[in-house]
Design a protein around this motif. Structure first.
Motif, mmCIF file in Angstrom:
data_model
loop_
_atom_site.group_PDB
_atom_site.id
_atom_site.type_symbol
_atom_site.label_atom_id
_atom_site.label_comp_id
_atom_site.label_asym_id
_atom_site.label_seq_id
_atom_site.Cartn_x
_atom_site.Cartn_y
_atom_site.Cartn_z
ATOM 1 N N MET A 1 -9.722 58.393 75.002
ATOM 2 C CA MET A 1 -9.587 56.654 74.212
ATOM 3 C C MET A 1 -7.900 56.491 74.746
ATOM 4 S SD MET A 1 -8.388 57.019 69.516
ATOM 5 C CE MET A 1 -7.347 57.234 69.970
ATOM 6 N N ILE A 2 -7.942 54.818 74.752
ATOM 7 C CA ILE A 2 -7.223 54.560 74.611
ATOM 8 C C ILE A 2 -6.197 53.683 73.103
ATOM 9 C CG2 ILE A 2 -6.034 52.332 75.959
ATOM 10 C CD1 ILE A 2 -8.002 52.418 77.633
ATOM 11 N N VAL A 3 -4.637 53.540 73.198
ATOM 12 C CA VAL A 3 -4.796 53.185 71.855
ATOM 13 C C VAL A 3 -3.531 51.856 72.458
ATOM 14 C CG1 VAL A 3 -2.562 54.152 70.005
ATOM 15 C CG2 VAL A 3 -4.077 54.944 70.307
ATOM 16 N N ILE A 4 -3.959 51.006 71.502
ATOM 17 C CA ILE A 4 -2.593 49.410 71.684
ATOM 18 C C ILE A 4 -2.387 50.161 70.422
ATOM 19 C CG2 ILE A 4 -3.111 47.152 71.815
ATOM 20 C CD1 ILE A 4 -6.107 47.596 73.571
ATOM 21 N N VAL A 5 -1.036 49.215 70.315
ATOM 22 C CA VAL A 5 0.316 49.414 69.195
ATOM 23 C C VAL A 5 0.428 47.622 69.414
ATOM 24 C CG1 VAL A 5 1.579 49.738 68.698
ATOM 25 C CG2 VAL A 5 0.756 51.540 69.455
ATOM 26 N N GLY A 6 -0.644 47.178 67.889
ATOM 27 C CA GLY A 6 -0.069 45.611 67.996
ATOM 28 C C GLY A 6 -0.942 44.881 68.045
ATOM 29 N N ALA A 7 -1.560 44.121 66.611
ATOM 30 C CA ALA A 7 -3.379 43.297 66.624
ATOM 31 C C ALA A 7 -2.399 42.152 66.819
ATOM 32 C CB ALA A 7 -3.515 43.625 65.707
ATOM 33 N N GLY A 8 -2.015 41.460 67.487
ATOM 34 C CA GLY A 8 -1.517 39.725 67.355
ATOM 35 C C GLY A 8 -2.321 40.027 68.578
ATOM 36 N N PRO A 9 -2.288 38.438 69.064
ATOM 37 C CA PRO A 9 -3.059 37.657 70.402
ATOM 38 C C PRO A 9 -3.711 38.770 71.666
ATOM 39 C CG PRO A 9 -1.752 35.771 69.046
ATOM 40 C CD PRO A 9 -1.149 37.630 68.346
ATOM 41 N N VAL A 10 -2.251 39.397 71.666
ATOM 42 C CA VAL A 10 -2.742 39.983 72.419
ATOM 43 C C VAL A 10 -3.348 41.531 72.954
ATOM 44 C CG1 VAL A 10 -0.618 41.169 74.715
ATOM 45 C CG2 VAL A 10 -0.133 39.129 73.637
ATOM 46 N N ALA A 129 -1.964 63.103 78.541
ATOM 47 C CA ALA A 129 -1.866 62.033 77.608
ATOM 48 C C ALA A 129 -1.041 61.961 76.577
ATOM 49 C CB ALA A 129 -3.131 62.936 76.435
ATOM 50 N N VAL A 130 -0.902 60.983 75.719
ATOM 51 C CA VAL A 130 -0.159 60.425 75.086
ATOM 52 C C VAL A 130 -0.106 60.831 73.568
ATOM 53 C CG1 VAL A 130 1.713 58.184 73.259
ATOM 54 C CG2 VAL A 130 0.615 59.097 76.858
ATOM 55 N N THR A 131 0.563 61.159 72.861
ATOM 56 C CA THR A 131 1.174 61.782 71.510
ATOM 57 C C THR A 131 1.511 60.773 70.860
ATOM 58 O OG1 THR A 131 0.688 64.207 71.813
ATOM 59 C CG2 THR A 131 0.585 63.363 69.552
ATOM 60 N N VAL A 132 0.929 60.190 69.789
ATOM 61 C CA VAL A 132 1.390 58.637 69.377
ATOM 62 C C VAL A 132 1.814 59.358 67.633
ATOM 63 C CG1 VAL A 132 1.125 56.142 68.175
ATOM 64 C CG2 VAL A 132 -0.126 56.899 70.784
ATOM 65 N N GLU A 133 3.018 58.932 67.320
ATOM 66 C CA GLU A 133 3.438 59.053 65.923
ATOM 67 C C GLU A 133 3.097 58.471 65.385
ATOM 68 O OE1 GLU A 133 3.830 62.005 65.152
ATOM 69 O OE2 GLU A 133 3.653 63.473 67.137
ATOM 70 N N ILE A 134 2.684 58.363 63.628
ATOM 71 C CA ILE A 134 2.078 57.320 62.867
ATOM 72 C C ILE A 134 2.807 57.730 61.537
ATOM 73 C CG2 ILE A 134 0.204 56.155 61.667
ATOM 74 C CD1 ILE A 134 -1.767 56.756 64.313
ATOM 75 N N ALA A 135 3.493 57.163 60.867
ATOM 76 C CA ALA A 135 4.218 57.464 59.644
ATOM 77 C C ALA A 135 3.030 57.369 58.721
ATOM 78 C CB ALA A 135 4.093 56.324 59.274
ATOM 79 N N GLY A 136 3.415 58.605 57.865
ATOM 80 C CA GLY A 136 1.798 59.740 56.667
ATOM 81 C C GLY A 136 0.684 60.032 57.190
ATOM 82 N N PRO A 139 -1.046 62.689 64.110
ATOM 83 C CA PRO A 139 -0.776 62.081 65.276
ATOM 84 C C PRO A 139 -1.872 61.654 65.538
ATOM 85 C CG PRO A 139 0.268 64.448 65.505
ATOM 86 C CD PRO A 139 -0.661 63.856 63.798
ATOM 87 N N VAL A 140 -1.713 61.024 67.418
ATOM 88 C CA VAL A 140 -3.141 60.258 67.268
ATOM 89 C C VAL A 140 -2.792 60.900 69.060
ATOM 90 C CG1 VAL A 140 -4.906 58.518 68.307
ATOM 91 C CG2 VAL A 140 -3.938 58.983 66.195
ATOM 92 N N ARG A 141 -3.650 61.345 69.775
ATOM 93 C CA ARG A 141 -3.664 61.195 71.654
ATOM 94 C C ARG A 141 -4.234 60.847 71.745
ATOM 95 N NH1 ARG A 141 -0.762 65.403 74.128
ATOM 96 N NH2 ARG A 141 -2.031 65.902 75.167
ATOM 97 N N ALA A 142 -3.569 60.368 72.936
ATOM 98 C CA ALA A 142 -5.302 58.882 73.724
ATOM 99 C C ALA A 142 -4.582 59.339 75.106
ATOM 100 C CB ALA A 142 -4.080 57.538 73.145
ATOM 101 N N THR A 143 -5.099 58.461 76.324
ATOM 102 C CA THR A 143 -5.650 59.135 77.758
ATOM 103 C C THR A 143 -4.457 57.775 77.987
ATOM 104 O OG1 THR A 143 -7.024 56.868 78.679
ATOM 105 C CG2 THR A 143 -7.550 59.294 77.904
ATOM 106 N N HIS A 144 -3.556 56.512 77.033
ATOM 107 C CA HIS A 144 -2.905 55.805 77.839
ATOM 108 C C HIS A 144 -2.359 55.346 76.293
ATOM 109 C CE1 HIS A 144 -4.878 56.501 81.342
ATOM 110 N NE2 HIS A 144 -3.840 56.012 82.037
ATOM 111 N N VAL A 145 -1.503 54.310 76.159
ATOM 112 C CA VAL A 145 -0.644 53.388 75.017
ATOM 113 C C VAL A 145 -0.181 52.170 76.117
ATOM 114 C CG1 VAL A 145 0.796 53.776 73.279
ATOM 115 C CG2 VAL A 145 -0.301 55.894 73.638
ATOM 116 N N VAL A 146 -0.210 50.883 74.708
ATOM 117 C CA VAL A 146 -0.300 50.219 75.592
ATOM 118 C C VAL A 146 0.541 49.358 74.343
ATOM 119 C CG1 VAL A 146 -0.594 47.187 77.188
ATOM 120 C CG2 VAL A 146 -2.181 49.530 76.822
#
Length: 472
Positions: A1-10, A129-136, A139-146
């Protein structure tokens, strides 16, 4: 799974592109609800072309207002977009809030998972992988983070990517307000007291945006008030247009920065997380969407296992120079927009006259502003079209942009002598309408983002070698 941080237009456009490429994607957004305020108002021709290449441009055209010209640094004489080689020879005035809503519909329809109220606080990456820390939350594991999380990007900071540049030296202001005495159309004024633009927005609201000599200096002024906005508008235009009932008042500076690199291992950056600048020409949102268009097909191919990891390095190689040119252009336009001195006004008058008198200069500036001129580096000795943006070539009863809707490479066998190749959309047959730049081309391979990967003039050459090496 790929994680994107930010739900703006990009982030939303990238999510849809990754899903089109077959990748699983989750978008994490801090805000519980979409931002109701629209920083951006302009969709440029190249972005409209990308929307057309995915079959959704009509949704945007139905809601936006077409403007047949554009400005460089707020100069009085505007560039004619009607001369551009595109099905969309105009800018589209459309508030960012609506652009985001339409892109979110597109991303969700493509199967993207969008989670709001998920504030990313950090990340770590290892070899797999990348481990993404999320407040509260766990964590989530992802192949890539953008990181598509803006100029204050948490992703960029956690990845240790430097963001060099310059601090703000001048400050602009904007107000989305009701006008009791609105002008009959868009207004652009510049003089010793400052400059401003007035543009209509949906819902009976107008945006007044501008700058004045009081905005010079490194210290950010306090919150903009309605009385201050009124005083500035009166000083510049001689009247206040009956402004009242502010929906949004804000200030913005000309701090200019660019990420040192757009990739660090399994972490990548796009949009404002990769570059920030004064909002001259309305190019920021567009450059970010074009970042995502370049990255999406590459990252999806790597995750699918079809392309080598090194393909991701070409994202930085291709888009970082585009970002650097963008920053140079916005700095130049900022100088024009803040040139309130007699010398600055003389420079504005000179350049405005040149745009009016020299159609080729006007066209060149329009092609750069619209991003139609963007070309990526080609291999030494490559074809003259390699790396350039492909126009919407006429191919029988269809067009190239329609063929690109699959999200795959498109092989144009214009000489008509090649058997279909696997893994690409194959069109066999000549152009049904001539195009000067494509005269003599026998075959071409078009990337999913609409740029030419390879082209050849020899009708006897077999282009399937280019297809086999399309991830090269």
């Amino acid at each position: 799974m790929i994680v994107i941080v930010g739900a703006g237009p990009v982030g939303l456009w990238l999510a849809a592109e990754l899903r089109l490429g077959g990748a699983e994607v989750t978008v994490l957004e801090d805000r519980e609800e979409p931002d109701p305020h629209s920083k951006a108002l302009t969709v440029h021709p190249r972005t409209l072309e990308l929307l057309a290449c995915r079959g959704i441009v009509e949704r945007f055209l139905d809601e936006g207002r077409r403007i047949p010209d554009g400005h460089f640094g707020g100069l009085d004489d505007r560039m004619d977009f009607g001369v551009l080689d595109t099905p969309f020879p105009f800018t589209l005035a459309l508030p960012q809030a609506r652009t985001e809503a339409l892109l979110e519909e597109h991303a969700r329809a493509a199967g993207a998972r969008i989670l709001r109220g998920h504030r990313v606080t950090g990340l770590t990456q290892d070899a797999s992988a990348v481990t993404v820390e999320i407040a509260g939350r766990p964590p989530v594991r992802a192949t890539h983070v953008v990181g598509c999380d803006g100029t204050r990007s948490v992703v960029r900071g956690a990845a240790g990517i430097a963001f060099p540049g310059t601090e703000a030296t001048t400050w602009g202001w904007l107000g989305d307000v009701v006008l009791d005495a609105p002008p009959p159309g868009p207004v652009s004024i510049s003089g010793p007291a400052g400059g401003l633009m007035v543009v209509p927005l949906p819902g009976g609201v107008h945006r007044i945006v501008g700058g004045d000599p009081d905005g010079a200096g490194p210290d950010r002024p306090g919150a903009l008030t309605l009385d201050e906005l009124r005083a500035k508008v009166v000083a510049i235009s001689g009247g206040d247009y009956g402004l009242r009932d502010p929906r949004w008042l804000s200030r913005f500076g000309n701090a200019t920065r660019q990420a040192e690199r757009y990739r660090s291992g399994r972490v990548l950056l796009a949009g404002d997380a990769a570059h920030m600048h004064f909002p001259t020409g309305g190019v920021g949102l567009n450059a970010g969407v074009q970042d995502a268009a370049n990255l999406g097909w590459k990252l999806a191919a790597v995750v699918r296992g079809e392309a080598p990891d090194a393909l991701l390095d070409t994202y930085h190689d291709e888009r970082h120079p585009v970002g650097a040119e963008l920053l140079a252009s916005t700095r130049a336009q900022t100088a024009l927009m803040t040139g309130h001195s007699p010398e600055g006004q003389a420079l504005r008058a000179l350049l405005s006259g040149l745009i009016a008198d020299l159609p080729e200069l006007s066209r060149t500036l329009a092609e750069r502003l619209s991003a139609l001129s963007v070309a990526y580096p080609a291999a030494e000795g490559g074809h003259r079209l390699a790396g350039t943006r492909a126009p919407d070539l006429r191919l029988g009863d269809t067009g190239l942009f329609t063929l690109l809707r699959t999200g795959r490479h498109v092989l144009l066998d214009l000489a008509g002598g090649t058997a279909p190749a696997e893994g690409v959309t194959h069109h066999r047959g000549p152009l049904s309408a001539p195009h000067a730049d494509w005269a003599g081309v026998a075959a071409a391979l078009i990337r999913p983002d609409g740029h030419v990967a390879w082209a050849g003039d020899d009708p006897d050459a077999d282009p399937r070698a280019a297809v086999a090496g399309r991830w090269g």
